[in-house]
Design a protein around this motif. Structure first.
Motif, PDB file in Angstrom:
ATOM      1  N   PRO A   1       0.809  -1.226   0.000  1.00 46.48           N
ATOM      2  CA  PRO A   1       0.000   0.000   0.000  1.00 46.48           C
ATOM      3  C   PRO A   1       0.839   1.271   0.000  1.00 46.48           C
ATOM      4  O   PRO A   1       0.355   2.334  -0.439  1.00 46.48           O
ATOM      5  CB  PRO A   1      -0.825  -0.139   1.286  1.00 46.48           C
ATOM      6  N   ASP A   2       2.097   1.198   0.460  1.00 45.13           N
ATOM      7  CA  ASP A   2       2.953   2.384   0.476  1.00 45.13           C
ATOM      8  C   ASP A   2       3.293   2.887  -0.925  1.00 45.13           C
ATOM      9  O   ASP A   2       3.701   4.037  -1.087  1.00 45.13           O
ATOM     10  CB  ASP A   2       4.262   2.074   1.214  1.00 45.13           C
ATOM     11  N   LEU A   3       3.136   2.029  -1.939  1.00 43.62           N
ATOM     12  CA  LEU A   3       3.432   2.467  -3.306  1.00 43.62           C
ATOM     13  C   LEU A   3       2.477   3.564  -3.753  1.00 43.62           C
ATOM     14  O   LEU A   3       2.884   4.512  -4.438  1.00 43.62           O
ATOM     15  CB  LEU A   3       3.342   1.279  -4.274  1.00 43.62           C
ATOM     16  N   VAL A   4       1.208   3.455  -3.366  1.00 46.25           N
ATOM     17  CA  VAL A   4       0.173   4.378  -3.846  1.00 46.25           C
ATOM     18  C   VAL A   4       0.450   5.780  -3.310  1.00 46.25           C
ATOM     19  O   VAL A   4       0.511   5.999  -2.093  1.00 46.25           O
ATOM     20  CB  VAL A   4      -1.229   3.903  -3.432  1.00 46.25           C
ATOM     21  N   GLY A   5       0.655   6.722  -4.215  1.00 47.57           N
ATOM     22  CA  GLY A   5       0.928   8.097  -3.838  1.00 47.57           C
ATOM     23  C   GLY A   5       2.369   8.395  -3.483  1.00 47.57           C
ATOM     24  O   GLY A   5       2.690   9.523  -3.122  1.00 47.57           O
ATOM     25  N   SER A   6       3.252   7.393  -3.604  1.00 47.72           N
ATOM     26  CA  SER A   6       4.658   7.591  -3.247  1.00 47.72           C
ATOM     27  C   SER A   6       5.410   8.293  -4.366  1.00 47.72           C
ATOM     28  O   SER A   6       4.950   8.363  -5.508  1.00 47.72           O
ATOM     29  CB  SER A   6       5.322   6.239  -2.960  1.00 47.72           C
ATOM     30  N   ASP A   7       6.614   8.794  -4.040  1.00 45.16           N
ATOM     31  CA  ASP A   7       7.474   9.393  -5.058  1.00 45.16           C
ATOM     32  C   ASP A   7       7.911   8.364  -6.098  1.00 45.16           C
ATOM     33  O   ASP A   7       8.209   8.717  -7.245  1.00 45.16           O
ATOM     34  CB  ASP A   7       8.719   9.999  -4.400  1.00 45.16           C
ATOM     35  N   PHE A   8       7.958   7.105  -5.692  1.00 43.30           N
ATOM     36  CA  PHE A   8       8.422   6.054  -6.603  1.00 43.30           C
ATOM     37  C   PHE A   8       7.376   5.688  -7.648  1.00 43.30           C
ATOM     38  O   PHE A   8       7.719   5.172  -8.717  1.00 43.30           O
ATOM     39  CB  PHE A   8       8.800   4.810  -5.788  1.00 43.30           C
ATOM     40  N   GLN A   9       6.123   5.953  -7.370  1.00 41.85           N
ATOM     41  CA  GLN A   9       5.039   5.522  -8.254  1.00 41.85           C
ATOM     42  C   GLN A   9       5.212   5.990  -9.699  1.00 41.85           C
ATOM     43  O   GLN A   9       5.207   5.162 -10.619  1.00 41.85           O
ATOM     44  CB  GLN A   9       3.703   6.001  -7.683  1.00 41.85           C
ATOM     45  N   PRO A  10       5.384   7.296  -9.974  1.00 43.07           N
ATOM     46  CA  PRO A  10       5.515   7.718 -11.375  1.00 43.07           C
ATOM     47  C   PRO A  10       6.793   7.206 -12.022  1.00 43.07           C
ATOM     48  O   PRO A  10       6.823   6.972 -13.237  1.00 43.07           O
ATOM     49  CB  PRO A  10       5.501   9.249 -11.299  1.00 43.07           C
ATOM     50  N   SER A  11       7.856   7.024 -11.219  1.00 44.09           N
ATOM     51  CA  SER A  11       9.098   6.479 -11.767  1.00 44.09           C
ATOM     52  C   SER A  11       8.889   5.052 -12.252  1.00 44.09           C
ATOM     53  O   SER A  11       9.393   4.660 -13.304  1.00 44.09           O
ATOM     54  CB  SER A  11      10.196   6.527 -10.703  1.00 44.09           C
ATOM     55  N   LEU A  12       8.144   4.260 -11.472  1.00 47.65           N
ATOM     56  CA  LEU A  12       7.855   2.882 -11.868  1.00 47.65           C
ATOM     57  C   LEU A  12       7.049   2.854 -13.161  1.00 47.65           C
ATOM     58  O   LEU A  12       7.366   2.094 -14.088  1.00 47.65           O
ATOM     59  CB  LEU A  12       7.094   2.176 -10.754  1.00 47.65           C
ATOM     60  N   TYR A  13       6.024   3.690 -13.259  1.00 48.70           N
ATOM     61  CA  TYR A  13       5.234   3.749 -14.492  1.00 48.70           C
ATOM     62  C   TYR A  13       6.109   4.132 -15.682  1.00 48.70           C
ATOM     63  O   TYR A  13       6.067   3.502 -16.747  1.00 48.70           O
ATOM     64  CB  TYR A  13       4.095   4.767 -14.357  1.00 48.70           C
ATOM     65  N   ALA A  14       6.902   5.194 -15.509  1.00 45.07           N
ATOM     66  CA  ALA A  14       7.729   5.680 -16.616  1.00 45.07           C
ATOM     67  C   ALA A  14       8.724   4.621 -17.067  1.00 45.07           C
ATOM     68  O   ALA A  14       8.958   4.440 -18.267  1.00 45.07           O
ATOM     69  CB  ALA A  14       8.461   6.961 -16.197  1.00 45.07           C
ATOM     70  N   HIS A  15       9.320   3.911 -16.108  1.00 49.06           N
ATOM     71  CA  HIS A  15      10.306   2.875 -16.439  1.00 49.06           C
ATOM     72  C   HIS A  15       9.662   1.751 -17.238  1.00 49.06           C
ATOM     73  O   HIS A  15      10.152   1.368 -18.314  1.00 49.06           O
ATOM     74  CB  HIS A  15      10.919   2.328 -15.150  1.00 49.06           C
ATOM     75  N   GLU A  16       8.557   1.206 -16.733  1.00 52.39           N
ATOM     76  CA  GLU A  16       7.951   0.052 -17.394  1.00 52.39           C
ATOM     77  C   GLU A  16       7.359   0.417 -18.746  1.00 52.39           C
ATOM     78  O   GLU A  16       7.420  -0.374 -19.695  1.00 52.39           O
ATOM     79  CB  GLU A  16       6.884  -0.572 -16.491  1.00 52.39           C
ATOM     80  N   ILE A  17       6.792   1.592 -18.875  1.00 56.23           N
ATOM     81  CA  ILE A  17       6.209   1.992 -20.161  1.00 56.23           C
ATOM     82  C   ILE A  17       7.306   2.210 -21.198  1.00 56.23           C
ATOM     83  O   ILE A  17       7.142   1.832 -22.372  1.00 56.23           O
ATOM     84  CB  ILE A  17       5.331   3.248 -19.987  1.00 56.23           C
ATOM     85  N   PHE A  18       8.445   2.777 -20.793  1.00 54.57           N
ATOM     86  CA  PHE A  18       9.542   2.962 -21.758  1.00 54.57           C
ATOM     87  C   PHE A  18      10.047   1.618 -22.277  1.00 54.57           C
ATOM     88  O   PHE A  18      10.554   1.531 -23.399  1.00 54.57           O
ATOM     89  CB  PHE A  18      10.688   3.753 -21.131  1.00 54.57           C
ATOM     90  N   HIS A  19       9.893   0.572 -21.487  1.00 57.78           N
ATOM     91  CA  HIS A  19      10.278  -0.764 -21.935  1.00 57.78           C
ATOM     92  C   HIS A  19       9.484  -1.220 -23.161  1.00 57.78           C
ATOM     93  O   HIS A  19       9.930  -2.113 -23.882  1.00 57.78           O
ATOM     94  CB  HIS A  19      10.069  -1.780 -20.817  1.00 57.78           C
ATOM     95  N   SER A  20       8.300  -0.655 -23.384  1.00 60.20           N
ATOM     96  CA  SER A  20       7.528  -1.099 -24.543  1.00 60.20           C
ATOM     97  C   SER A  20       8.250  -0.761 -25.848  1.00 60.20           C
ATOM     98  O   SER A  20       7.993  -1.372 -26.883  1.00 60.20           O
ATOM     99  CB  SER A  20       6.120  -0.492 -24.537  1.00 60.20           C
ATOM    100  N   TRP A  21       9.187   0.206 -25.781  1.00 65.75           N
ATOM    101  CA  TRP A  21      10.095   0.444 -26.901  1.00 65.75           C
ATOM    102  C   TRP A  21      11.418  -0.292 -26.662  1.00 65.75           C
ATOM    103  O   TRP A  21      11.815  -1.128 -27.470  1.00 65.75           O
ATOM    104  CB  TRP A  21      10.383   1.941 -27.044  1.00 65.75           C
ATOM    105  N   ASN A  22      12.068   0.043 -25.548  1.00 66.03           N
ATOM    106  CA  ASN A  22      13.413  -0.467 -25.272  1.00 66.03           C
ATOM    107  C   ASN A  22      13.327  -1.757 -24.461  1.00 66.03           C
ATOM    108  O   ASN A  22      13.104  -1.720 -23.269  1.00 66.03           O
ATOM    109  CB  ASN A  22      14.229   0.577 -24.503  1.00 66.03           C
TER     110      ASN A  22
END
Length: 596
Positions: free
Chosen positions: A276-297
């Motif tokens: 539950p600590d993930l929700v609203g954390s500073d890490f949350q958008p970083s995780l999204y950005a990392h995994e979505i960029f993988h759809s190319w790289n």
């Protein structure tokens, strides 16, 4: 000797032939599970196909899931294997631990049923609750051993009528889907059950958000997620000039038994699992950005030694520093270019990685990329993420400097995307460094590779940062006093504890699983950077809690803030040359120029 070699070759050929299945056609899969089956952590699988005769059919389950660089041997979760033809049981046996051999009685249709245990809360696995299931195709779908994997198939899902389905597979009807190849089939995980599900248009494409359990990301938190996605996706699309999917699905599970957070990428979706600590954390958008960029790289642009995927064995590569590390660099860029973090926040992310690498034993990026399959315990297991990210920054600086900001690392990624992925293959060593050299106007990167990729030389931050008008300032920084490595289920485990450090005094032990430090969830290996950023400036001796798991028991320990030498903090150099400022702004804003 020649006779011996010939005999070995014949044996090898015979073994290969023995491992080749008879051809199968008209392949269809069905996954069924009602509430009772889900409560029992069980998925029922039916596979049907046509055969032309009595030749043995060899069916295998993968040993691993691409993106999760570890052998899982999914066959161990299979039970109740039962093949029939015309309603009559067929004779079958095992060829090896993940391959079943069955003997048809003649031409016609074969039906195969088996159960898969789904009790592993892991991005690469299968997991159920009475009202929900996550499964990856690699955990449930068998393929004909030794045959081309470019076969089409259909998937039908049978479950409770009120349940939802979320997947990137192409829908062909109510709870029916199709794929053009086995690679596509297993690259689309499935959510089935009761979960929140909505969508929005981003960069001209549909992005969907599926979150379990219902209400785990609700109201203002859900609006926050959508705002973050709308900010990080467009800068990533701009790198390659296209969004390569018709729609993209963010699939997220929040569960209090899971410590930390992790993501697993797919071509048009990704699965995040977090506490539950993930929700609203500073890490949350970083995780999204990392995994979505993988759809190319990674999912499209990837090293030649990972094209195509082989599901029956390890597939090591020395290029994970590009596939994962440079993806991490672009996640940071997406955050600053999209306005999720400000410029000082971006500098802090970079400085945190510099400090993290300064605290590890010297290691080569290529070595760490290869070693991830064996999960070394020396603290370098996933260090190709931050060090590869820093290598990406250095390459970006050097390319922009050599080309007077006309080209960048973006140029390299776009060129290789078109020249290799679009040609149906992966990039080679020479193609990667050739693209880097061309972007830099012909500059050689042999010395860079020798020192900083294949070698263990420290990165030259004084000269490198000065090129873009920045300076690394020596700084005393908060220190926890642990080295960590990967643990089971996406956790972060303590590899060793520094004598006399804050963690040691608090009672942290090697082998503990880190849960949180202060109010910061230990979601990934970057938690140290987040801790340093959050606690910088507080008085030495300030108490803070350290939560660990030891032998399955959660313990809250009391630590006191200590300071020690760090990698420093990054500041802008007053009076930096105009070119340096232009290069720096190019990195921060994703721009190039025509100035000479």
């Amino acid at each position: 000797m020649n006779r011996l070699l010939a005999a070995v070759a014949l044996c090898a050929a015979a073994s290969l032939q023995a491992q080749q299945s008879a051809p199968v056609t008209n392949v269809g899969y069905e996954i069924s599970a009602d509430r009772a089956a889900l409560a029992a952590h069980r998925l029922h699988v039916t596979t049907s196909f046509d055969v032309a005769g009595t030749a043995p059919v060899l069916l295998s389950l993968p040993a691993w899931t691409p993106g999760a660089y570890e052998i899982s041997n999914f066959a161990r979760w299979v039970s109740g294997f039962r093949p029939t033809q015309n309603g009559v049981p067929l004779r079958w046996d095992k060829v090896d631990y993940d391959t079943w051999r069955l003997i048809p009685t003649g031409a016609g249709s074969v039906r195969l049923t088996y159960d898969v245990a789904a009790d592993s809360l892991d991005n690469a696995m299968a997991w159920t609750r009475p009202d929900f299931a996550l499964f990856n195709g690699t955990t449930v779908f068998m393929y004909p051993e030794g045959r081309p994997l470019e076969f089409a198939s259909t998937v039908r899902i049978v479950t409770e009528p009120e349940f939802r389905i979320a997947t990137g597979l192409t829908s062909t009807g109510a709870r029916q889907f199709a794929s053009t190849s086995y690679h596509e089939l297993v690259d689309n995980p499935v959510f089935m059950g009761r979960f929140d599900f909505d969508s929005a248009s981003i960069s001209g494409k549909t992005v969907r958000l599926a979150t379990y359990p219902m209400g785990s990301v609700a109201r203002e938190r859900r609006a926050e997620v959508w705002e973050q996605l709308k900010r990080v996706i467009p800068p990533e699309v701009a790198v390659f000039g296209e969004a390569p999917w018709a729609n993209y699905t963010v699939m997220q599970i929040i569960d209090s038994t899971f410590q930390g957070a992790s993501g697993l990428e797919h071509a048009s979706s990704h699965v995040d699992i977090g506490s539950p600590d993930l929700v609203g954390s500073d890490f949350q958008p970083s995780l999204y950005a990392h995994e979505i960029f993988h759809s190319w790289n990674v999912k499209r642009l990837r090293p030649a030694d990972m094209v195509p995927y082989h599901y029956d064995r390890e597939q090591p590569t020395p290029w994970l520093w590009v596939s994962e590390g440079i993806t991490d660099y672009y996640a940071d860029l997406a955050e600053v270019r999209g306005g999720v973090v400000d410029v000082p926040g971006f500098y802090a992310l970079v400085a945190g990685k510099i400090g993290e690498i300064a605290g590890t034993v010297p290691f080569a990026l290529e070595d760490a990329s290869l070693n991830t399959w064996i999960h070394p315990t020396d603290g370098t297991g996933y260090s190709y993420y931050p060090k590869g990210s820093l290598a990406g920054l250095m390459l970006d600086i050097m390319i922009r400097d050599a080309s007077n900001n006309r080209n960048s690392l973006d140029t390299v990624m776009r060129e290789l995307y078109g020249a290799t992925y679009r040609q149906g293959r992966g990039f080679t060593h020479d193609e990667w460094w050739g693209a880097v050299s061309r972007a830099a106007g012909g500059r050689s990167f042999e010395d860079f590779e020798r020192k900083y990729v294949d070698g263990r030389d420290p990165y030259p931050w004084t000269t490198m940062l000065a090129t873009i008008g920045l300076r690394l300032v020596s700084d005393s920084t908060p220190r926890i006093g642990v080295n960590t490595g990967p643990g089971a289920g996406g956790t972060i485990m303590v590899a060793d504890v520094s004598a006399g450090g804050a963690a040691a005094i608090a009672g942290v032990l090697a082998g503990d699983v880190m849960v949180s430090v202060g109010d910061i969830p230990v979601a990934d290996q970057d938690f140290g950077a987040k801790f340093r950023f959050r606690f910088a400036g507080r008085a030495a001796g300030t108490p803070y809690p350290v939560v660990v798991q030891r032998a399955g028991v959660t313990r809250t320990l009391s630590a006191r803030l200590q300071y020690g030498d760090s990698g420093g903090k990054i500041v802008e150099e007053a009076g930096a040359p105009a070119k340096a400022v232009r290069l720096r702004n190019g990195i921060l804003r994703g721009m190039v120029s025509n100035e000479r």
